[in-house]
Design a protein around this motif. Structure first.
Motif, PDB file in Angstrom:
ATOM      1  N   GLU A 253       0.823  -1.199   0.000  1.00  0.00           N
ATOM      2  CA  GLU A 253       0.000   0.000   0.000  1.00  0.00           C
ATOM      3  C   GLU A 253       0.862   1.256   0.000  1.00  0.00           C
ATOM      4  N   TYR A 254       0.301   2.326  -0.572  1.00  0.00           N
ATOM      5  CA  TYR A 254       1.003   3.607  -0.667  1.00  0.00           C
ATOM      6  C   TYR A 254       1.246   4.187   0.725  1.00  0.00           C
ATOM      7  N   ALA A 255       2.427   4.729   0.945  1.00  0.00           N
ATOM      8  CA  ALA A 255       2.765   5.415   2.192  1.00  0.00           C
ATOM      9  C   ALA A 255       3.299   6.798   1.856  1.00  0.00           C
ATOM     10  N   ALA A 256       3.147   7.729   2.770  1.00  0.00           N
ATOM     11  CA  ALA A 256       3.612   9.099   2.541  1.00  0.00           C
ATOM     12  C   ALA A 256       5.098   9.102   2.181  1.00  0.00           C
ATOM     13  N   GLY A 257       5.435   9.798   1.108  1.00  0.00           N
ATOM     14  CA  GLY A 257       6.822   9.873   0.664  1.00  0.00           C
ATOM     15  C   GLY A 257       7.139   8.995  -0.531  1.00  0.00           C
TER      16      GLY A 257
ATOM     17  N   LYS B 143      -2.803  -0.410 -12.290  1.00  0.00           N
ATOM     18  CA  LYS B 143      -3.760  -1.485 -12.578  1.00  0.00           C
ATOM     19  C   LYS B 143      -4.283  -2.116 -11.294  1.00  0.00           C
ATOM     20  N   LEU B 144      -3.373  -2.393 -10.366  1.00  0.00           N
ATOM     21  CA  LEU B 144      -3.777  -2.983  -9.100  1.00  0.00           C
ATOM     22  C   LEU B 144      -4.504  -1.967  -8.230  1.00  0.00           C
ATOM     23  N   THR B 145      -4.131  -0.690  -8.340  1.00  0.00           N
ATOM     24  CA  THR B 145      -4.820   0.373  -7.600  1.00  0.00           C
ATOM     25  C   THR B 145      -6.288   0.438  -7.994  1.00  0.00           C
ATOM     26  N   ALA B 146      -6.558   0.310  -9.295  1.00  0.00           N
ATOM     27  CA  ALA B 146      -7.947   0.350  -9.770  1.00  0.00           C
ATOM     28  C   ALA B 146      -8.751  -0.838  -9.256  1.00  0.00           C
ATOM     29  N   LYS B 147      -8.113  -1.999  -9.148  1.00  0.00           N
ATOM     30  CA  LYS B 147      -8.822  -3.200  -8.685  1.00  0.00           C
ATOM     31  C   LYS B 147      -9.106  -3.155  -7.194  1.00  0.00           C
ATOM     32  N   ARG B 148      -8.152  -2.636  -6.409  1.00  0.00           N
ATOM     33  CA  ARG B 148      -8.304  -2.636  -4.947  1.00  0.00           C
ATOM     34  C   ARG B 148      -8.947  -1.363  -4.417  1.00  0.00           C
ATOM     35  N   ASP B 149      -9.069  -0.359  -5.292  1.00  0.00           N
ATOM     36  CA  ASP B 149      -9.679   0.917  -4.904  1.00  0.00           C
ATOM     37  C   ASP B 149      -8.865   1.629  -3.820  1.00  0.00           C
ATOM     38  N   ARG B 150      -7.565   1.393  -3.799  1.00  0.00           N
ATOM     39  CA  ARG B 150      -6.660   2.130  -2.927  1.00  0.00           C
ATOM     40  C   ARG B 150      -5.270   2.097  -3.565  1.00  0.00           C
ATOM     41  N   LEU B 151      -4.476   3.128  -3.273  1.00  0.00           N
ATOM     42  CA  LEU B 151      -3.183   3.265  -3.920  1.00  0.00           C
ATOM     43  C   LEU B 151      -2.240   2.137  -3.537  1.00  0.00           C
ATOM     44  N   MET B 152      -1.659   1.492  -4.553  1.00  0.00           N
ATOM     45  CA  MET B 152      -0.680   0.433  -4.368  1.00  0.00           C
ATOM     46  C   MET B 152       0.595   0.830  -5.109  1.00  0.00           C
ATOM     47  N   VAL B 153       1.745   0.536  -4.526  1.00  0.00           N
ATOM     48  CA  VAL B 153       3.013   0.914  -5.141  1.00  0.00           C
ATOM     49  C   VAL B 153       3.923  -0.302  -5.246  1.00  0.00           C
ATOM     50  N   ARG B 154       4.835  -0.253  -6.226  1.00  0.00           N
ATOM     51  CA  ARG B 154       5.875  -1.262  -6.358  1.00  0.00           C
ATOM     52  C   ARG B 154       7.071  -0.826  -5.527  1.00  0.00           C
ATOM     53  N   GLU B 155       7.653  -1.767  -4.792  1.00  0.00           N
ATOM     54  CA  GLU B 155       8.846  -1.476  -4.009  1.00  0.00           C
ATOM     55  C   GLU B 155       9.931  -2.465  -4.414  1.00  0.00           C
TER      56      GLU B 155
END
Length: 343
Positions: free
Chosen positions: A206-210, A219-231
């Protein structure tokens, strides 16, 4: 369990019966001895009730189980310690506790009576045993304290519940070839190729500040309805996905947990970090990253601390939807402890 002081119906009935019989005997025989006995009974009862009311809060109970973990299939000690802060007053008590396994949702309830001595208190010891892995808990469901005459009773609150962990049994045999325990596992030189679908060099969270916007997985953000990021993972730490498909049979789930623990421990030993996927409490697909045995133990404890009854096909469906194109090891039992699956 809320505390509360009240009159004991049975104890009061017994006391009144003794008092009436003694009074009738005194009236019939006119004996000074019986008169003294009658006065002492009344005085002792009043003193017992008064002292119990003053000292009842000095009695408390706590459960104790082995710290950290216990062995599966072997008895382990369980203690209920009862403290009595009073120097001169003893109490009686009724204790009821529930012993259960969070992962298998199995439990049993037991009850007993105990005498609580002044200062020393009391200690009740049992030997418990769990035939399944899981988070084991002991909950004190009833703790009722009585005065010496059982006229008054007090529902006391225990200090805390106790818990311990029964971990799966790992296969300690040294296996050099992963393909012998994982069906269809690719050759070692293939798994070391960067950029292959089997070992992506990033994980999704999940997206975190910074976090930078360029790392957002749209693509995954649209499916889960919350910001997802690659790390991105550290250089050289190419991970392998592992999916744990728990089912509806506690015996099969126990075998799956053994296979899961053995496969993941072996992968980590051989230098392969693992991204573990499983269904959480709400049946949502959860994940955790483990590159060391301690991290694997933490994820295992999290899995065993929730209801283990799931629908195995749902886990595979969620994996295909949320992580399309990613290959993974599907944990299973039998000849092979895992199967290599390409989405």
């Amino acid at each position: 369990m809320k505390g509360g002081l009240r009159l004991s119906f049975r104890g009061t009935l017994r006391f009144c019966t003794v008092l009436l019989v003694t009074a009738w005997l005194w009236w019939y025989f006119r004996s000074y001895f019986l008169l003294v006995a009658l006065v002492l009974i009344v005085f002792s009862a009043l003193a017992s009730v008064f002292l119990f009311w003053k000292k009842k809060d000095g009695v408390c109970a706590r459960a104790e189980l082995p710290a950290d973990r216990a062995a599966r299939g072997k008895p382990f000690p369980f203690l209920i310690m009862i403290d009595n802060q009073s120097r001169f007053i003893s109490f009686g008590a009724v204790l009821e506790y529930r012993f259960g396994n969070v992962f298998t949702q199995g439990y049993e309830t037991k009850q007993g009576r105990i005498f609580i001595a002044p200062r020393k208190g009391a200690c009740m010891t049992w030997r418990l045993e769990s035939g399944y892995a899981g988070r084991i808990y002991v909950m004190l469901t009833k703790f009722i304290v009585f005065d010496a005459f059982h006229i008054m009773e007090y529902t006391a609150c225990p200090k805390k519940d106790a818990w311990t962990m029964i971990y799966p049994v790992r296969d300690t045999s040294e296996e050099d070839n992963l393909s012998n325990i994982i069906e269809g596992f690719p050759a070692e030189e293939e798994t070391k190729k960067r950029g292959t679908e089997y070992n992506p060099d990033y994980e999704v969270r999940e997206y975190a500040a910074g976090d930078e916007l360029k790392n957002i997985h749209w693509k995954l953000t649209a499916k889960r309805d919350r910001l997802m990021v690659r790390e991105r993972l550290a250089a050289g730490r190419e991970k392998i996905n592992v999916l744990l498909p728990l089912g509806q049979e506690k015996e099969e789930n126990d075998r799956l947990m053994d296979s899961f623990s053995s496969v993941c421990a072996l992968l980590i030993t051989k230098g392969y970090p693992v991204q573990i996927f499983w269904q959480g409490q709400g049946k949502d697909l959860r994940s955790g990253y483990a590159a060391e045995q301690g991290e694997l133990d933490g994820i295992t404890a999290e899995i065993l601390s929730a209801d283990g009854f799931k629908q195995p096909e749902e886990a595979a469906q969620q994996m295909a939807i949320l992580h399309p194109g990613d290959a993974y090891i599907l944990i299973q039992t039998g000849t092979y402890e895992g199967a290599y699956v390409r989405n």
